[in-house]
Motif scaffolding. Structure first.
Motif, PDB file in Angstrom:
ATOM      1  N   UNK A 129       0.860  -1.185   0.000  1.00 50.14           N
ATOM      2  CA  UNK A 129       0.000   0.000   0.000  1.00 50.14           C
ATOM      3  C   UNK A 129       0.897   1.236   0.000  1.00 50.14           C
ATOM      4  N   UNK A 130       0.642   2.136  -0.956  1.00 53.45           N
ATOM      5  CA  UNK A 130       1.426   3.372  -1.033  1.00 53.45           C
ATOM      6  C   UNK A 130       0.489   4.572  -0.953  1.00 53.45           C
ATOM      7  N   UNK A 131       0.952   5.690  -0.404  1.00 54.99           N
ATOM      8  CA  UNK A 131       0.100   6.868  -0.247  1.00 54.99           C
ATOM      9  C   UNK A 131      -0.335   7.456  -1.585  1.00 54.99           C
ATOM     10  N   UNK A 132      -1.546   7.978  -1.583  1.00 50.83           N
ATOM     11  CA  UNK A 132      -2.095   8.624  -2.772  1.00 50.83           C
ATOM     12  C   UNK A 132      -1.326   9.898  -3.101  1.00 50.83           C
ATOM     13  N   UNK A 133      -1.213  10.167  -4.385  1.00 52.00           N
ATOM     14  CA  UNK A 133      -0.592  11.387  -4.911  1.00 52.00           C
ATOM     15  C   UNK A 133       0.886  11.512  -4.552  1.00 52.00           C
ATOM     16  N   UNK A 134       1.557  10.386  -4.399  1.00 56.08           N
ATOM     17  CA  UNK A 134       2.993  10.360  -4.129  1.00 56.08           C
ATOM     18  C   UNK A 134       3.681   9.536  -5.213  1.00 56.08           C
ATOM     19  N   UNK A 135       4.970   9.783  -5.388  1.00 57.10           N
ATOM     20  CA  UNK A 135       5.757   8.942  -6.283  1.00 57.10           C
ATOM     21  C   UNK A 135       6.434   7.851  -5.461  1.00 57.10           C
ATOM     22  N   UNK A 136       6.453   6.656  -6.020  1.00 56.19           N
ATOM     23  CA  UNK A 136       7.119   5.526  -5.372  1.00 56.19           C
ATOM     24  C   UNK A 136       8.108   4.939  -6.383  1.00 56.19           C
ATOM     25  N   UNK A 137       9.248   4.494  -5.885  1.00 58.40           N
ATOM     26  CA  UNK A 137      10.303   3.997  -6.771  1.00 58.40           C
ATOM     27  C   UNK A 137      10.621   2.537  -6.492  1.00 58.40           C
ATOM     28  N   UNK A 155      15.785 -11.159 -25.205  1.00 56.46           N
ATOM     29  CA  UNK A 155      15.097  -9.863 -25.252  1.00 56.46           C
ATOM     30  C   UNK A 155      13.756 -10.027 -25.961  1.00 56.46           C
ATOM     31  N   UNK A 156      12.714  -9.347 -25.488  1.00 56.32           N
ATOM     32  CA  UNK A 156      12.673  -8.448 -24.335  1.00 56.32           C
ATOM     33  C   UNK A 156      12.374  -9.197 -23.035  1.00 56.32           C
ATOM     34  N   UNK A 157      12.710  -8.541 -21.917  1.00 58.83           N
ATOM     35  CA  UNK A 157      12.394  -9.043 -20.583  1.00 58.83           C
ATOM     36  C   UNK A 157      11.249  -8.214 -20.032  1.00 58.83           C
ATOM     37  N   UNK A 158      10.373  -8.854 -19.280  1.00 60.01           N
ATOM     38  CA  UNK A 158       9.228  -8.162 -18.674  1.00 60.01           C
ATOM     39  C   UNK A 158       9.446  -8.047 -17.171  1.00 60.01           C
ATOM     40  N   UNK A 159       9.264  -6.837 -16.667  1.00 57.79           N
ATOM     41  CA  UNK A 159       9.299  -6.569 -15.237  1.00 57.79           C
ATOM     42  C   UNK A 159       7.911  -6.095 -14.824  1.00 57.79           C
ATOM     43  N   UNK A 160       7.520  -6.375 -13.599  1.00 62.90           N
ATOM     44  CA  UNK A 160       6.177  -6.004 -13.141  1.00 62.90           C
ATOM     45  C   UNK A 160       6.265  -5.269 -11.813  1.00 62.90           C
ATOM     46  N   UNK A 161       5.497  -4.184 -11.727  1.00 62.44           N
ATOM     47  CA  UNK A 161       5.285  -3.521 -10.434  1.00 62.44           C
ATOM     48  C   UNK A 161       3.804  -3.628 -10.109  1.00 62.44           C
ATOM     49  N   UNK A 162       3.507  -3.777  -8.837  1.00 59.25           N
ATOM     50  CA  UNK A 162       2.107  -3.833  -8.431  1.00 59.25           C
ATOM     51  C   UNK A 162       1.968  -3.254  -7.040  1.00 59.25           C
ATOM     52  N   UNK A 163       0.731  -2.957  -6.686  1.00 53.93           N
ATOM     53  CA  UNK A 163       0.457  -2.418  -5.371  1.00 53.93           C
ATOM     54  C   UNK A 163      -0.948  -1.883  -5.293  1.00 53.93           C
ATOM     55  N   UNK A 164      -1.193  -1.092  -4.268  1.00 55.82           N
ATOM     56  CA  UNK A 164      -2.524  -0.530  -4.053  1.00 55.82           C
ATOM     57  C   UNK A 164      -2.382   0.892  -3.528  1.00 55.82           C
ATOM     58  N   UNK A 165      -3.197   1.774  -4.087  1.00 57.25           N
ATOM     59  CA  UNK A 165      -3.316   3.146  -3.603  1.00 57.25           C
ATOM     60  C   UNK A 165      -4.693   3.235  -2.950  1.00 57.25           C
ATOM     61  N   UNK A 166      -4.770   3.553  -1.642  1.00 55.84           N
ATOM     62  CA  UNK A 166      -6.069   3.555  -0.966  1.00 55.84           C
ATOM     63  C   UNK A 166      -6.990   4.662  -1.486  1.00 55.84           C
ATOM     64  N   UNK A 206       3.752   7.005 -10.317  1.00 57.59           N
ATOM     65  CA  UNK A 206       3.012   8.160  -9.800  1.00 57.59           C
ATOM     66  C   UNK A 206       1.640   7.680  -9.337  1.00 57.59           C
ATOM     67  N   UNK A 207       1.429   7.648  -8.032  1.00 59.12           N
ATOM     68  CA  UNK A 207       0.213   7.094  -7.438  1.00 59.12           C
ATOM     69  C   UNK A 207      -0.897   8.135  -7.349  1.00 59.12           C
ATOM     70  N   UNK A 208      -1.300   8.673  -8.490  1.00 57.94           N
ATOM     71  CA  UNK A 208      -2.327   9.721  -8.445  1.00 57.94           C
ATOM     72  C   UNK A 208      -3.748   9.173  -8.471  1.00 57.94           C
ATOM     73  N   UNK A 209      -3.926   7.906  -8.833  1.00 62.19           N
ATOM     74  CA  UNK A 209      -5.275   7.331  -8.886  1.00 62.19           C
ATOM     75  C   UNK A 209      -5.409   6.194  -7.884  1.00 62.19           C
ATOM     76  N   UNK A 210      -6.513   6.182  -7.115  1.00 58.93           N
ATOM     77  CA  UNK A 210      -6.712   5.105  -6.135  1.00 58.93           C
ATOM     78  C   UNK A 210      -7.064   3.778  -6.798  1.00 58.93           C
ATOM     79  N   UNK A 211      -6.786   2.715  -6.078  1.00 57.27           N
ATOM     80  CA  UNK A 211      -7.104   1.367  -6.540  1.00 57.27           C
ATOM     81  C   UNK A 211      -5.855   0.514  -6.676  1.00 57.27           C
TER      82      UNK A 211
END
Length: 107
Positions: free
Chosen positions: A12-20, A87-98, A67-72
């Motif tokens: 879970x990451x805060x809304x309207x914040x950037x996460x790296x 090539x190519x390689x696939x990387x995945x990011x996932x999470x939730x913005x409350x 950029x976590x500007x949208x919830x969900x």
């Protein structure tokens, strides 16, 4: 090209914040690697990657800024194009913005 991990779960990451997220990799092949391009599935995800030649045995990192500007919940794919046979390689990011808490306007 071998990645330490190909999935990064922000949780879970805060809304309207950037996460790296940082994806560390190493050149485990016999030839130098050149990353030609790294593409994300949407504009909310910005990848940064080394522009230099990575020699055999060397490594580097691909930094992905979300950029976590949208919830969900989110699940984004980052595609790494390089001069290797896998090539190519696939990387995945996932999470939730409350979602914002509802405000009780009845007094």
């Amino acid at each position: 090209m071998s990645f330490k991990a190909e999935l990064y779960d922000f949780g879970v990451i805060p809304s309207k914040k950037e996460a790296t997220a940082i994806f560390n990799f190493s050149n485990t092949g016999e030839n130098p690697i050149v990353i030609k391009d790294v593409k994300a599935t949407c504009g909310c995800t910005v990848p940064e990657y080394p522009k230099k030649i990575i020699k055999t045995g060397e490594g580097g990192e691909i930094r992905v800024i979300y950029d976590a500007k949208y919830p969900g919940r989110f699940n984004k794919t980052i595609t790494v194009f390089y001069n290797g046979k896998d090539s190519p390689k696939k990387l995945i990011i996932k999470g939730k913005v409350p979602y914002p808490k509802e405000i009780d306007s009845i007094k």
